[in-house]
Design an enzyme around this catalytic site. Sequence first.
Site, mmCIF file in Angstrom:
data_model
loop_
_atom_site.group_PDB
_atom_site.id
_atom_site.type_symbol
_atom_site.label_atom_id
_atom_site.label_comp_id
_atom_site.label_asym_id
_atom_site.label_seq_id
_atom_site.Cartn_x
_atom_site.Cartn_y
_atom_site.Cartn_z
ATOM 1 N N ASP A 82 0.509 -1.206 -0.251
ATOM 2 C CA ASP A 82 -0.292 -0.260 0.134
ATOM 3 C C ASP A 82 1.167 1.261 0.172
ATOM 4 O OD1 ASP A 82 -2.277 1.502 0.308
ATOM 5 O OD2 ASP A 82 -2.978 0.979 2.138
ATOM 6 N N HIS A 83 0.874 2.175 -0.265
ATOM 7 C CA HIS A 83 0.828 4.008 -0.413
ATOM 8 C C HIS A 83 2.390 3.702 -0.080
ATOM 9 C CE1 HIS A 83 -2.524 6.066 -0.488
ATOM 10 N NE2 HIS A 83 -3.012 5.195 0.308
ATOM 11 N N ASP A 104 3.375 5.408 -4.231
ATOM 12 C CA ASP A 104 2.528 7.088 -4.184
ATOM 13 C C ASP A 104 3.677 7.875 -3.447
ATOM 14 O OD1 ASP A 104 1.506 8.894 -3.514
ATOM 15 O OD2 ASP A 104 0.194 7.869 -1.380
ATOM 16 N N HIS A 179 -8.237 8.496 4.208
ATOM 17 C CA HIS A 179 -8.045 7.440 5.414
ATOM 18 C C HIS A 179 -8.549 8.120 6.562
ATOM 19 C CE1 HIS A 179 -4.956 7.177 2.044
ATOM 20 N NE2 HIS A 179 -5.780 6.059 1.733
ATOM 21 N N GLY A 180 -8.756 7.110 7.745
ATOM 22 C CA GLY A 180 -8.871 6.933 8.664
ATOM 23 C C GLY A 180 -10.945 6.878 9.592
ATOM 24 N N GLY A 208 -10.049 4.396 1.542
ATOM 25 C CA GLY A 208 -10.700 5.252 2.548
ATOM 26 C C GLY A 208 -11.771 4.281 2.338
ATOM 27 N N ASN A 229 -10.173 -0.522 -0.407
ATOM 28 C CA ASN A 229 -9.561 -0.938 0.977
ATOM 29 C C ASN A 229 -9.824 -0.221 2.143
ATOM 30 O OD1 ASN A 229 -7.562 -0.995 -1.614
ATOM 31 N ND2 ASN A 229 -5.928 1.110 -1.015
ATOM 32 N N THR A 232 -8.085 0.813 8.634
ATOM 33 C CA THR A 232 -8.831 1.449 9.868
ATOM 34 C C THR A 232 -9.703 0.340 10.648
ATOM 35 O OG1 THR A 232 -8.889 3.673 9.250
ATOM 36 C CG2 THR A 232 -9.622 3.163 11.522
HETATM 37 P P1 13P Z 1 -9.298 3.233 5.611
HETATM 38 O O1 13P Z 1 -7.965 3.343 7.067
HETATM 39 O O2 13P Z 1 -9.983 4.391 5.519
HETATM 40 O O3 13P Z 1 -9.572 2.457 5.480
HETATM 41 O O4 13P Z 1 -8.841 3.295 4.093
HETATM 42 C C1 13P Z 1 -7.874 2.443 3.360
HETATM 43 C C2 13P Z 1 -7.120 2.723 3.065
HETATM 44 O O5 13P Z 1 -7.376 3.550 2.236
HETATM 45 C C3 13P Z 1 -5.584 1.935 2.512
HETATM 46 O O6 13P Z 1 -4.796 2.557 1.674
#
Ligand code: 13P
Length: 286
Positions: A82-83, A104, A179-180, A208, A229, A232
Amino acid sequence: MPVVPTREILDRAFAERYGVAAINVVNDLSMEAVLAAAVQERAPVIVQTSVKTVKSIGLDLLFAMWREMTAGIEVPVALHLDHCPERQVITDCLRKGWNSVLFDASALPVEENQRQTVEVVAEARAVGAHVEGEIESITGVEDGVGSDEEAERQSLETALTFIRTTGVDVFAPAIGNAHGRYKAEPKLDAQRVTDIVEAEPIPIALHGGTGMTDAQFADLIARGCAKVNISTALKVTFMQSNLEYLRGAERRDSWDPPSLFKAVRADVLEMSADFMRQFGSAGKAW
Ligand code: 13P
Protein backbone atom coordinates in the site's frame (compact mmCIF):
# COMPACT_ATOMS: atom_id res chain seq x y z
CA MET A 1 -6.49 -21.08 -7.18
CA PRO A 2 -3.55 -19.93 -5.05
CA VAL A 3 -1.50 -16.70 -5.25
CA VAL A 4 -2.36 -15.02 -8.56
CA PRO A 5 -1.40 -11.75 -10.23
CA THR A 6 -3.30 -8.81 -8.75
CA ARG A 7 -4.55 -7.83 -12.19
CA GLU A 8 -6.21 -11.21 -12.63
CA ILE A 9 -8.21 -10.67 -9.44
CA LEU A 10 -9.13 -7.11 -10.36
CA ASP A 11 -9.96 -7.66 -14.03
CA ARG A 12 -12.59 -10.23 -13.11
CA ALA A 13 -14.05 -8.03 -10.38
CA PHE A 14 -14.11 -5.04 -12.73
CA ALA A 15 -15.80 -7.02 -15.52
CA GLU A 16 -18.43 -8.48 -13.18
CA ARG A 17 -18.74 -5.32 -11.09
CA TYR A 18 -18.04 -6.69 -7.64
CA GLY A 19 -15.50 -5.33 -5.18
CA VAL A 20 -12.48 -7.20 -3.88
CA ALA A 21 -11.62 -6.41 -0.27
CA ALA A 22 -8.03 -5.14 -0.08
CA ILE A 23 -7.32 -5.34 3.63
CA ASN A 24 -4.25 -3.96 5.39
CA VAL A 25 -2.86 -6.47 7.84
CA VAL A 26 -0.60 -5.60 10.75
CA ASN A 27 0.94 -8.91 11.83
CA ASP A 28 0.79 -12.69 11.45
CA LEU A 29 -2.51 -13.11 13.28
CA SER A 30 -4.35 -10.53 11.18
CA MET A 31 -2.83 -11.88 7.94
CA GLU A 32 -3.97 -15.40 8.78
CA ALA A 33 -7.45 -14.24 9.85
CA VAL A 34 -8.02 -12.27 6.62
CA LEU A 35 -6.92 -15.27 4.53
CA ALA A 36 -9.16 -17.57 6.60
CA ALA A 37 -12.11 -15.24 5.92
CA ALA A 38 -11.42 -15.45 2.18
CA VAL A 39 -11.37 -19.26 2.36
CA GLN A 40 -14.57 -19.30 4.43
CA GLU A 41 -16.35 -16.97 1.99
CA ARG A 42 -14.82 -18.47 -1.18
CA ALA A 43 -13.74 -14.92 -2.01
CA PRO A 44 -10.72 -13.57 -3.85
CA VAL A 45 -8.82 -11.18 -1.57
CA ILE A 46 -5.92 -8.75 -1.69
CA VAL A 47 -3.78 -8.62 1.43
CA GLN A 48 -2.10 -5.24 1.84
CA THR A 49 0.95 -4.22 3.81
CA SER A 50 1.89 -0.64 4.59
CA VAL A 51 5.51 0.45 4.42
CA LYS A 52 5.37 0.74 8.22
CA THR A 53 4.35 -2.91 8.52
CA VAL A 54 7.08 -3.98 6.08
CA LYS A 55 9.65 -2.13 8.15
CA SER A 56 8.36 -3.17 11.56
CA ILE A 57 8.16 -6.90 10.79
CA GLY A 58 10.94 -6.98 8.20
CA LEU A 59 10.50 -7.72 4.52
CA ASP A 60 11.88 -11.27 4.62
CA LEU A 61 9.88 -12.41 7.63
CA LEU A 62 6.68 -10.76 6.35
CA PHE A 63 7.04 -12.46 2.99
CA ALA A 64 7.88 -15.82 4.60
CA MET A 65 4.64 -15.54 6.61
CA TRP A 66 2.71 -14.83 3.41
CA ARG A 67 4.34 -17.70 1.54
CA GLU A 68 3.66 -20.23 4.27
CA MET A 69 0.11 -19.05 4.92
CA THR A 70 -0.85 -19.13 1.24
CA ALA A 71 0.85 -22.43 0.35
CA GLY A 72 -1.97 -24.64 -0.89
CA ILE A 73 -4.66 -21.99 -0.35
CA GLU A 74 -7.71 -22.66 -2.51
CA VAL A 75 -8.93 -19.13 -3.20
CA PRO A 76 -7.21 -16.48 -5.37
CA VAL A 77 -5.08 -14.17 -3.24
CA ALA A 78 -2.51 -11.46 -3.94
CA LEU A 79 -0.08 -9.46 -1.82
CA HIS A 80 -0.03 -5.69 -2.36
CA LEU A 81 2.22 -2.94 -0.99
CA ASP A 82 0.00 0.00 0.00
CA HIS A 83 0.99 3.71 -0.33
CA CYS A 84 4.73 3.64 -0.85
CA PRO A 85 6.65 6.81 -1.72
CA GLU A 86 10.03 5.07 -1.29
CA ARG A 87 11.48 3.67 -4.51
CA GLN A 88 13.84 1.34 -2.67
CA VAL A 89 11.01 -0.30 -0.72
CA ILE A 90 9.07 -0.67 -3.99
CA THR A 91 12.07 -2.37 -5.61
CA ASP A 92 12.69 -4.62 -2.62
CA CYS A 93 9.06 -5.76 -2.40
CA LEU A 94 8.77 -6.37 -6.15
CA ARG A 95 11.96 -8.44 -6.15
CA LYS A 96 10.81 -10.39 -3.11
CA GLY A 97 7.49 -11.40 -4.66
CA TRP A 98 4.78 -8.86 -3.79
CA ASN A 99 2.15 -9.10 -6.55
CA SER A 100 1.57 -5.36 -6.79
CA VAL A 101 2.55 -1.99 -5.36
CA LEU A 102 0.96 1.41 -4.97
CA PHE A 103 3.67 3.85 -5.93
CA ASP A 104 2.51 6.93 -4.03
CA ALA A 105 4.27 9.89 -5.60
CA SER A 106 1.23 12.08 -5.09
CA ALA A 107 3.36 14.60 -3.19
CA LEU A 108 5.39 15.23 -6.36
CA PRO A 109 4.28 17.37 -9.32
CA VAL A 110 2.19 15.22 -11.69
CA GLU A 111 4.82 15.26 -14.46
CA GLU A 112 7.49 13.90 -12.12
CA ASN A 113 5.07 11.42 -10.59
CA GLN A 114 4.23 10.24 -14.11
CA ARG A 115 7.88 9.95 -15.12
CA GLN A 116 8.74 7.84 -12.08
CA THR A 117 5.58 5.74 -12.34
CA VAL A 118 6.62 4.74 -15.87
CA GLU A 119 9.85 3.40 -14.33
CA VAL A 120 7.99 1.57 -11.55
CA VAL A 121 5.63 -0.04 -14.09
CA ALA A 122 8.66 -1.27 -16.08
CA GLU A 123 10.22 -2.63 -12.89
CA ALA A 124 6.98 -4.42 -11.97
CA ARG A 125 6.47 -5.88 -15.45
CA ALA A 126 9.96 -7.40 -15.32
CA VAL A 127 8.83 -9.59 -12.41
CA GLY A 128 5.22 -10.13 -13.54
CA ALA A 129 3.79 -7.73 -10.97
CA HIS A 130 1.29 -4.87 -11.19
CA VAL A 131 1.10 -1.22 -10.22
CA GLU A 132 -1.52 1.06 -8.72
CA GLY A 133 -1.04 4.76 -9.37
CA GLU A 134 -2.40 7.98 -7.92
CA ILE A 135 -1.96 11.64 -8.72
CA GLU A 136 -3.69 13.25 -5.75
CA SER A 137 -2.88 12.20 -2.24
CA ILE A 138 -5.86 10.61 -0.53
CA THR A 139 -6.78 12.77 2.46
CA GLY A 140 -5.59 11.46 5.83
CA VAL A 141 -2.45 9.82 7.15
CA GLU A 142 -2.20 6.05 6.57
CA ASP A 143 0.55 4.46 8.67
CA GLY A 144 2.67 7.58 8.51
CA VAL A 145 2.12 8.31 4.80
CA GLY A 146 -0.05 11.22 3.60
CA SER A 147 -1.54 14.42 4.95
CA ASP A 148 -4.77 15.59 6.58
CA GLU A 149 -5.01 18.44 4.06
CA GLU A 150 -7.35 17.65 1.16
CA ALA A 151 -5.29 17.66 -2.05
CA GLU A 152 -6.32 19.66 -5.08
CA ARG A 153 -8.02 17.40 -7.64
CA GLN A 154 -6.47 17.14 -11.07
CA SER A 155 -8.51 17.44 -14.26
CA LEU A 156 -9.99 14.41 -15.99
CA GLU A 157 -7.57 14.98 -18.86
CA THR A 158 -4.59 14.90 -16.50
CA ALA A 159 -5.84 11.68 -14.91
CA LEU A 160 -6.38 10.03 -18.29
CA THR A 161 -2.98 11.13 -19.58
CA PHE A 162 -1.39 9.67 -16.44
CA ILE A 163 -3.21 6.35 -16.87
CA ARG A 164 -2.35 6.09 -20.58
CA THR A 165 1.25 7.24 -20.31
CA THR A 166 2.22 5.12 -17.35
CA GLY A 167 0.23 1.96 -18.15
CA VAL A 168 -0.76 1.53 -14.49
CA ASP A 169 -3.06 -1.43 -13.83
CA VAL A 170 -5.23 0.21 -11.18
CA PHE A 171 -5.94 3.88 -10.59
CA ALA A 172 -6.79 5.54 -7.27
CA PRO A 173 -8.51 8.90 -7.75
CA ALA A 174 -9.40 11.29 -4.93
CA ILE A 175 -13.19 11.50 -4.78
CA GLY A 176 -13.68 13.07 -1.34
CA ASN A 177 -12.63 9.83 0.36
CA ALA A 178 -10.22 9.81 3.29
CA HIS A 179 -8.17 7.41 5.37
CA GLY A 180 -9.12 7.02 9.02
CA ARG A 181 -12.51 7.64 10.57
CA TYR A 182 -14.97 10.03 8.92
CA LYS A 183 -16.45 12.63 11.25
CA ALA A 184 -19.60 12.72 9.10
CA GLU A 185 -20.84 10.66 6.16
CA PRO A 186 -18.38 11.46 3.35
CA LYS A 187 -19.59 13.36 0.30
CA LEU A 188 -18.20 11.38 -2.59
CA ASP A 189 -17.77 12.41 -6.20
CA ALA A 190 -18.94 9.11 -7.68
CA GLN A 191 -19.32 10.70 -11.12
CA ARG A 192 -15.53 11.09 -11.27
CA VAL A 193 -15.19 7.29 -11.15
CA THR A 194 -17.65 6.93 -14.03
CA ASP A 195 -15.94 9.67 -16.05
CA ILE A 196 -12.57 7.94 -15.75
CA VAL A 197 -13.88 4.42 -16.39
CA GLU A 198 -15.92 5.49 -19.43
CA ALA A 199 -12.89 7.13 -21.00
CA GLU A 200 -10.39 4.49 -19.91
CA PRO A 201 -11.74 1.13 -18.65
CA ILE A 202 -9.37 0.46 -15.76
CA PRO A 203 -10.14 -1.00 -12.32
CA ILE A 204 -10.44 1.80 -9.78
CA ALA A 205 -9.09 1.53 -6.23
CA LEU A 206 -11.43 2.94 -3.62
CA HIS A 207 -9.39 4.19 -0.69
CA GLY A 208 -10.73 5.14 2.72
CA GLY A 209 -13.29 2.34 2.84
CA THR A 210 -13.78 2.41 6.61
CA GLY A 211 -16.96 4.34 7.42
CA MET A 212 -18.54 4.40 3.96
CA THR A 213 -22.19 3.38 3.82
CA ASP A 214 -23.60 0.24 2.17
CA ALA A 215 -25.19 2.43 -0.51
CA GLN A 216 -21.89 4.20 -1.24
CA PHE A 217 -20.04 0.90 -1.60
CA ALA A 218 -22.72 -0.54 -3.87
CA ASP A 219 -22.80 2.57 -6.07
CA LEU A 220 -19.03 2.93 -6.38
CA ILE A 221 -18.44 -0.77 -7.03
CA ALA A 222 -21.09 -0.68 -9.78
CA ARG A 223 -19.19 2.24 -11.34
CA GLY A 224 -15.89 0.34 -11.44
CA CYS A 225 -14.29 0.42 -7.97
CA ALA A 226 -13.03 -3.16 -8.13
CA LYS A 227 -10.53 -2.78 -5.28
CA VAL A 228 -11.93 -1.59 -1.97
CA ASN A 229 -9.31 -0.67 0.62
CA ILE A 230 -9.90 -1.29 4.29
CA SER A 231 -7.34 -0.47 6.95
CA THR A 232 -8.77 1.51 9.87
CA ALA A 233 -11.58 -1.00 10.46
CA LEU A 234 -9.06 -3.81 10.93
CA LYS A 235 -6.95 -1.73 13.29
CA VAL A 236 -9.99 -0.78 15.39
CA THR A 237 -11.34 -4.34 15.44
CA PHE A 238 -7.92 -5.74 16.30
CA MET A 239 -7.26 -3.29 19.12
CA GLN A 240 -10.78 -3.33 20.59
CA SER A 241 -10.93 -7.10 20.49
CA ASN A 242 -7.65 -7.27 22.40
CA LEU A 243 -8.88 -4.68 24.88
CA GLU A 244 -12.18 -6.41 25.50
CA TYR A 245 -10.54 -9.79 25.96
CA LEU A 246 -7.86 -8.41 28.27
CA ARG A 247 -10.42 -6.63 30.42
CA GLY A 248 -12.17 -9.97 30.87
CA ALA A 249 -8.87 -11.69 31.58
CA GLU A 250 -8.16 -9.11 34.28
CA ARG A 251 -11.57 -9.64 35.87
CA ARG A 252 -11.07 -13.41 35.84
CA ASP A 253 -7.38 -13.11 36.72
CA SER A 254 -6.77 -15.63 33.94
CA TRP A 255 -3.80 -15.09 31.60
CA ASP A 256 -3.73 -17.49 28.68
CA PRO A 257 -2.29 -15.92 25.49
CA PRO A 258 -3.67 -18.55 23.03
CA SER A 259 -7.21 -17.75 24.24
CA LEU A 260 -6.59 -14.07 23.51
CA PHE A 261 -5.29 -14.89 20.02
CA LYS A 262 -8.33 -17.09 19.34
CA ALA A 263 -10.75 -14.34 20.31
CA VAL A 264 -8.98 -11.66 18.24
CA ARG A 265 -8.66 -13.97 15.23
CA ALA A 266 -12.41 -14.68 15.33
CA ASP A 267 -13.25 -10.97 15.39
CA VAL A 268 -10.85 -10.04 12.55
CA LEU A 269 -12.10 -12.99 10.50
CA GLU A 270 -15.74 -11.98 10.98
CA MET A 271 -15.02 -8.34 10.11
CA SER A 272 -13.21 -9.39 6.92
CA ALA A 273 -15.93 -11.84 5.92
CA ASP A 274 -18.57 -9.12 6.41
CA PHE A 275 -16.76 -6.85 3.94
CA MET A 276 -16.38 -9.68 1.41
CA ARG A 277 -20.13 -10.35 1.53
CA GLN A 278 -20.92 -6.64 1.41
CA PHE A 279 -18.69 -6.02 -1.64
CA GLY A 280 -20.13 -8.99 -3.53
CA SER A 281 -16.89 -10.97 -3.75
CA ALA A 282 -18.10 -13.84 -1.53
CA GLY A 283 -18.53 -16.95 -3.66
CA LYS A 284 -16.48 -15.48 -6.55
CA ALA A 285 -13.35 -17.60 -6.08
CA TRP A 286 -12.47 -19.62 -9.17
P1 13P B 1 -9.26 3.24 5.75
O1 13P B 1 -8.14 3.35 6.73
O2 13P B 1 -10.20 4.40 5.81
O3 13P B 1 -9.98 1.94 5.86
O4 13P B 1 -8.60 3.31 4.30
C1 13P B 1 -7.76 2.28 3.91
C2 13P B 1 -6.96 2.63 2.72
O5 13P B 1 -7.41 3.33 1.83
C3 13P B 1 -5.61 2.07 2.66
O6 13P B 1 -4.88 2.58 1.59
